[in-house]
Design an enzyme around this catalytic site. Structure first.
Site, PDB file in Angstrom:
ATOM      1  N   HIS A   1       1.927   3.180  16.781  1.00 14.48           N
ATOM      2  CA  HIS A   1       1.912   1.616  15.766  1.00 14.48           C
ATOM      3  C   HIS A   1       1.703   0.904  17.081  1.00 14.48           C
ATOM      4  CE1 HIS A   1       2.301   1.645  11.375  1.00 14.48           C
ATOM      5  NE2 HIS A   1       2.214   2.910  11.874  1.00 14.48           N
TER       6      HIS A   1
ATOM      7  N   ALA B   1       9.722  -5.081  14.306  1.00 13.77           N
ATOM      8  CA  ALA B   1      10.426  -3.843  13.374  1.00 13.77           C
ATOM      9  C   ALA B   1      11.254  -3.251  12.785  1.00 13.77           C
ATOM     10  CB  ALA B   1       9.742  -2.902  14.670  1.00 13.77           C
ATOM     11  N   THR B   2      10.715  -2.645  11.454  1.00 11.15           N
ATOM     12  CA  THR B   2      12.324  -2.205  11.054  1.00 11.15           C
ATOM     13  C   THR B   2      12.123  -0.989  11.160  1.00 11.15           C
ATOM     14  OG1 THR B   2      11.365  -2.172   8.956  1.00 11.15           O
ATOM     15  CG2 THR B   2      12.025  -4.082   9.352  1.00 11.15           C
TER      16      THR B   2
ATOM     17  N   SER C   1      -2.512   4.338   4.103  1.00 10.24           N
ATOM     18  CA  SER C   1      -3.079   3.841   3.819  1.00 10.24           C
ATOM     19  C   SER C   1      -3.626   2.694   4.134  1.00 10.24           C
ATOM     20  CB  SER C   1      -2.585   2.664   2.319  1.00 10.24           C
ATOM     21  OG  SER C   1      -2.184   2.096   2.746  1.00 10.24           O
TER      22      SER C   1
ATOM     23  N   SER D   1      -0.629  -1.195   7.244  1.00 12.68           N
ATOM     24  CA  SER D   1      -0.639  -2.034   8.464  1.00 12.68           C
ATOM     25  C   SER D   1      -1.402  -2.706   9.833  1.00 12.68           C
ATOM     26  CB  SER D   1       1.031  -1.401   9.829  1.00 12.68           C
ATOM     27  OG  SER D   1       1.990  -0.410   8.796  1.00 12.68           O
TER      28      SER D   1
ATOM     29  N   GLY E   1       0.996  -0.975   0.230  1.00 11.83           N
ATOM     30  CA  GLY E   1       0.317  -0.030  -0.412  1.00 11.83           C
ATOM     31  C   GLY E   1       0.832   1.392   0.074  1.00 11.83           C
TER      32      GLY E   1
ATOM     33  N   GLU F   1      13.009  -5.349  17.779  1.00 12.10           N
ATOM     34  CA  GLU F   1      13.639  -4.738  16.829  1.00 12.10           C
ATOM     35  C   GLU F   1      14.206  -4.720  16.070  1.00 12.10           C
ATOM     36  OE1 GLU F   1      14.265  -1.006  19.084  1.00 12.10           O
ATOM     37  OE2 GLU F   1      12.461  -0.957  19.695  1.00 12.10           O
TER      38      GLU F   1
ATOM     39  N   ARG G   1      -1.847   1.006  19.230  1.00 16.45           N
ATOM     40  CA  ARG G   1      -2.326   0.010  18.626  1.00 16.45           C
ATOM     41  C   ARG G   1      -2.934  -1.442  18.436  1.00 16.45           C
ATOM     42  NH1 ARG G   1      -1.835   1.887  12.718  1.00 16.45           N
ATOM     43  NH2 ARG G   1      -0.516   0.238  12.249  1.00 16.45           N
ATOM     44  N   ARG G   2      -1.341  -1.848  18.736  1.00 20.49           N
ATOM     45  CA  ARG G   2      -1.237  -3.094  18.561  1.00 20.49           C
ATOM     46  C   ARG G   2      -1.567  -3.190  20.604  1.00 20.49           C
ATOM     47  NH1 ARG G   2       3.733  -2.408  16.341  1.00 20.49           N
ATOM     48  NH2 ARG G   2       4.559  -2.448  18.124  1.00 20.49           N
TER      49      ARG G   2
END
Length: 166
Positions: A44, A28-29, A7, A10, A3, A56, A47-48
């Site tokens: 993020h 996580a990058t 968008s 995730s 996306g 990481e 939200r998780r």
């Protein structure tokens, strides 16, 4: 999950992973370069929620995927940030490392969902470095899609299944 920026890819990928397992690992990058990026990472994570194990891993994705055991689900977010981390300003070589982590994702003992940006849908960038990154990201997405069982393009939070399906 492919996306464009913002968008909903995730969030959609998180929902898929949450529906598939109670044991979830988030690879996580992203690197927190500045306050804006730190705020995005925090949004993020909030939200998780606390039911995710976060690892990481800005570069060594193959090693991280090799360490995943069976019985859970993995979300790698995102391939674009990984590519940026390994290429940097110099546009360094990334193909061998990508092949290694894509193979590790394919062999992983838990299902892996990968988020990646589609950066080729806009205008052609005005400078050579940005054009090289756009080209490399497109090539990485093609490699990912070729190995994936399912591929969705997420727009406005809605998936369009390009390969496989729900």
């Amino acid at each position: 999950m492919l996306g464009h920026s913002a968008s909903g890819k995730s969030a959609y990928a998180e929902a898929l992973v949450e529906a598939s397992s109670d044991t979830r690992t988030y690879l996580a990058t992203a690197r927190a370069w500045d306050d804006e990026m730190r705020a995005k990472i925090a949004r993020h994570a909030a939200r998780r929620g606390p039911d995710w194990r976060t690892v990481e891993v800005p570069e060594a994705l193959a090693d991280a995927l090799d360490d995943i055991g069976p019985g859970g689900a993995v979300l790698l977010d995102c391939a674009t940030m990984w590519l940026l981390n390994v290429t940097g300003d110099a546009g360094g070589a990334w193909q061998d490392a990508a092949d290694a982590w894509i193979a590790a994702a394919t062999a992983c003992r838990s299902p892996v969902t990968i988020v990646s940006n589609d950066v080729g849908g806009g205008v052609v960038p005005a400078n050579a470095m940005a054009r090289r990154f756009q080209r490399d990201q497109g090539l990485l997405n093609q490699r990912l899609a070729a190995r994936a069982d399912r591929v969705a393009l997420v727009t406005a939070g809605l998936p369009q299944w390009l390969k496989g399906g729900p």
